[in-house]
Design a protein around this motif. Structure first.
Motif, PDB file in Angstrom:
ATOM      1  N   THR A   1       0.831  -1.194   0.000  1.00  0.00           N
ATOM      2  CA  THR A   1       0.000   0.000   0.000  1.00  0.00           C
ATOM      3  C   THR A   1       0.871   1.251   0.000  1.00  0.00           C
ATOM      4  N   ALA A   2       0.653   2.118  -0.983  1.00  0.00           N
ATOM      5  CA  ALA A   2       1.457   3.326  -1.130  1.00  0.00           C
ATOM      6  C   ALA A   2       0.933   4.133  -2.306  1.00  0.00           C
ATOM      7  N   VAL A   3       1.447   5.338  -2.426  1.00  0.00           N
ATOM      8  CA  VAL A   3       1.238   6.115  -3.636  1.00  0.00           C
ATOM      9  C   VAL A   3       2.360   5.752  -4.593  1.00  0.00           C
ATOM     10  N   TYR A   4       2.005   5.336  -5.786  1.00  0.00           N
ATOM     11  CA  TYR A   4       2.984   4.928  -6.775  1.00  0.00           C
ATOM     12  C   TYR A   4       3.190   6.051  -7.784  1.00  0.00           C
ATOM     13  N   TYR A   5       4.461   6.400  -8.018  1.00  0.00           N
ATOM     14  CA  TYR A   5       4.816   7.498  -8.902  1.00  0.00           C
ATOM     15  C   TYR A   5       5.588   7.005 -10.111  1.00  0.00           C
ATOM     16  N   CYS A   6       5.185   7.442 -11.267  1.00  0.00           N
ATOM     17  CA  CYS A   6       5.928   7.179 -12.489  1.00  0.00           C
ATOM     18  C   CYS A   6       7.069   8.181 -12.610  1.00  0.00           C
ATOM     19  N   TYR A   7       8.192   7.737 -13.147  1.00  0.00           N
ATOM     20  CA  TYR A   7       9.359   8.598 -13.328  1.00  0.00           C
ATOM     21  C   TYR A   7       9.945   8.392 -14.712  1.00  0.00           C
ATOM     22  N   LEU A   8      10.351   9.493 -15.312  1.00  0.00           N
ATOM     23  CA  LEU A   8      10.970   9.467 -16.635  1.00  0.00           C
ATOM     24  C   LEU A   8      12.267  10.260 -16.590  1.00  0.00           C
ATOM     25  N   HIS A   9      13.338   9.680 -17.109  1.00  0.00           N
ATOM     26  CA  HIS A   9      14.632  10.342 -17.131  1.00  0.00           C
ATOM     27  C   HIS A   9      15.131  10.429 -18.563  1.00  0.00           C
ATOM     28  N   THR A  10      15.466  11.636 -18.998  1.00  0.00           N
ATOM     29  CA  THR A  10      15.937  11.835 -20.365  1.00  0.00           C
ATOM     30  C   THR A  10      17.446  11.719 -20.449  1.00  0.00           C
ATOM     31  N   SER A  11      17.929  11.351 -21.622  1.00  0.00           N
ATOM     32  CA  SER A  11      19.362  11.290 -21.883  1.00  0.00           C
ATOM     33  C   SER A  11      19.853  12.558 -22.559  1.00  0.00           C
ATOM     34  N   THR A  12      18.981  13.198 -23.309  1.00  0.00           N
ATOM     35  CA  THR A  12      19.343  14.399 -24.051  1.00  0.00           C
ATOM     36  C   THR A  12      19.854  15.507 -23.142  1.00  0.00           C
ATOM     37  N   ASP A  13      19.146  15.747 -22.043  1.00  0.00           N
ATOM     38  CA  ASP A  13      19.525  16.821 -21.142  1.00  0.00           C
ATOM     39  C   ASP A  13      19.626  16.382 -19.686  1.00  0.00           C
ATOM     40  N   GLY A  14      19.438  15.103 -19.413  1.00  0.00           N
ATOM     41  CA  GLY A  14      19.577  14.573 -18.072  1.00  0.00           C
ATOM     42  C   GLY A  14      18.496  15.003 -17.099  1.00  0.00           C
ATOM     43  N   ARG A  15      17.348  15.397 -17.587  1.00  0.00           N
ATOM     44  CA  ARG A  15      16.261  15.829 -16.721  1.00  0.00           C
ATOM     45  C   ARG A  15      15.381  14.666 -16.287  1.00  0.00           C
ATOM     46  N   GLY A  16      14.748  14.836 -15.129  1.00  0.00           N
ATOM     47  CA  GLY A  16      13.828  13.847 -14.615  1.00  0.00           C
ATOM     48  C   GLY A  16      12.447  14.443 -14.420  1.00  0.00           C
ATOM     49  N   PHE A  17      11.427  13.622 -14.650  1.00  0.00           N
ATOM     50  CA  PHE A  17      10.049  14.085 -14.537  1.00  0.00           C
ATOM     51  C   PHE A  17       9.236  13.069 -13.750  1.00  0.00           C
ATOM     52  N   TRP A  18       8.375  13.581 -12.879  1.00  0.00           N
ATOM     53  CA  TRP A  18       7.538  12.746 -12.031  1.00  0.00           C
ATOM     54  C   TRP A  18       6.071  12.857 -12.410  1.00  0.00           C
ATOM     55  N   GLY A  19       5.378  11.741 -12.294  1.00  0.00           N
ATOM     56  CA  GLY A  19       3.941  11.749 -12.443  1.00  0.00           C
ATOM     57  C   GLY A  19       3.284  12.264 -11.182  1.00  0.00           C
ATOM     58  N   GLN A  20       1.985  12.443 -11.237  1.00  0.00           N
ATOM     59  CA  GLN A  20       1.244  12.968 -10.103  1.00  0.00           C
ATOM     60  C   GLN A  20       1.099  11.941  -8.982  1.00  0.00           C
ATOM     61  N   GLY A  21       1.166  10.678  -9.315  1.00  0.00           N
ATOM     62  CA  GLY A  21       1.030   9.614  -8.347  1.00  0.00           C
ATOM     63  C   GLY A  21      -0.348   8.980  -8.394  1.00  0.00           C
ATOM     64  N   THR A  22      -0.395   7.677  -8.206  1.00  0.00           N
ATOM     65  CA  THR A  22      -1.658   6.953  -8.170  1.00  0.00           C
ATOM     66  C   THR A  22      -1.681   6.055  -6.936  1.00  0.00           C
ATOM     67  N   GLN A  23      -2.790   6.072  -6.212  1.00  0.00           N
ATOM     68  CA  GLN A  23      -2.904   5.339  -4.954  1.00  0.00           C
ATOM     69  C   GLN A  23      -3.170   3.864  -5.190  1.00  0.00           C
ATOM     70  N   VAL A  24      -2.392   3.034  -4.513  1.00  0.00           N
ATOM     71  CA  VAL A  24      -2.619   1.594  -4.493  1.00  0.00           C
ATOM     72  C   VAL A  24      -2.861   1.191  -3.044  1.00  0.00           C
ATOM     73  N   THR A  25      -4.022   0.616  -2.773  1.00  0.00           N
ATOM     74  CA  THR A  25      -4.367   0.188  -1.426  1.00  0.00           C
ATOM     75  C   THR A  25      -4.688  -1.297  -1.432  1.00  0.00           C
ATOM     76  N   VAL A  26      -3.991  -2.045  -0.588  1.00  0.00           N
ATOM     77  CA  VAL A  26      -4.181  -3.490  -0.495  1.00  0.00           C
ATOM     78  C   VAL A  26      -4.753  -3.807   0.878  1.00  0.00           C
ATOM     79  N   SER A  27      -5.948  -4.353   0.914  1.00  0.00           N
ATOM     80  CA  SER A  27      -6.604  -4.682   2.167  1.00  0.00           C
ATOM     81  C   SER A  27      -6.297  -6.114   2.586  1.00  0.00           C
ATOM     82  N   SER A  28      -6.272  -6.341   3.893  1.00  0.00           N
ATOM     83  CA  SER A  28      -5.988  -7.662   4.422  1.00  0.00           C
ATOM     84  C   SER A  28      -7.252  -8.454   4.646  1.00  0.00           C
TER      85      SER A  28
END
Length: 117
Positions: A90-117
Motif C-alpha cells: 500500500t502506497a502512492v505509486y509514482y511514475c518517473y521518466l529520465h531523459t538522456s538528451t539533457d539529463g532531466r527527470g520528470f515525475w507523475g502525479q502519483g496513483t494510490q494503491v491500497t491493499v486490504s488484508s
C-alpha cells in the motif's frame, strides 16, 4: 512540457493483482529510462522497478518475483504488472521518466494503491 499520464491504481484485496501504466504522449527527447517509485505514509519514497530504453531492468527485492516491469518505446509507455499484492504494498505509486538528451527527470502525479488484508 512533459506530462506523465498514470493509470491503474485502486483498491484490491491481499493476493490480488493490479496493472499500472504510465505514458508520456508527445515526448520527443531520448528517454534513458522510466520506472515506478512508491511512498507509503511515514516512509521515504523508494524505487520499485526501472527499465532502460534497451530493456535492462531493476526490481526491488521487496517486490521481486511478484512485480514485472515492461515498456513500449514507440508509445513512450511503461507498465508495472503487480500480483500477489500484500498490505505492505500500500502506497502512492509514482511514475518517473529520465531523459538522456539533457539529463532531466520528470515525475507523475502519483496513483494510490491500497491493499486490504
Amino acid at each position: 512540457q512533459v506530462t506523465l499520464v498514470e493509470s491503474g491504481g485502486g483498491l484490491v484485496q491481499a493476493g490480488g493483482s493490479l496493472r499500472l501504466s504510465c505514458a508520456a504522449p508527445g515526448m520527443s527527447d531520448f528517454i534513458a529510462f522510466m520506472g515506478w517509485y512508491r511512498q507509503a505514509p511515514g516512509k521515504q519514497r523508494e524505487v520499485v522497478a526501472t527499465i532502460t530504453r534497451i530493456g535492462l531492468t531493476f526490481v526491488a527485492d521487496s517486490v521481486k518475483d511478484r512485480f514485472t516491469i515492461s515498456r513500449d518505446n514507440a508509445k513512450n509507455t511503461v507498465n508495472l504488472e503487480m500480483s500477489s499484492l500484500k498490505p505492505e504494498d500500500t502506497a502512492v505509486y509514482y511514475c518517473y521518466l529520465h531523459t538522456s538528451t539533457d539529463g532531466r527527470g520528470f515525475w507523475g502525479q502519483g496513483t494510490q494503491v491500497t491493499v486490504s488484508s
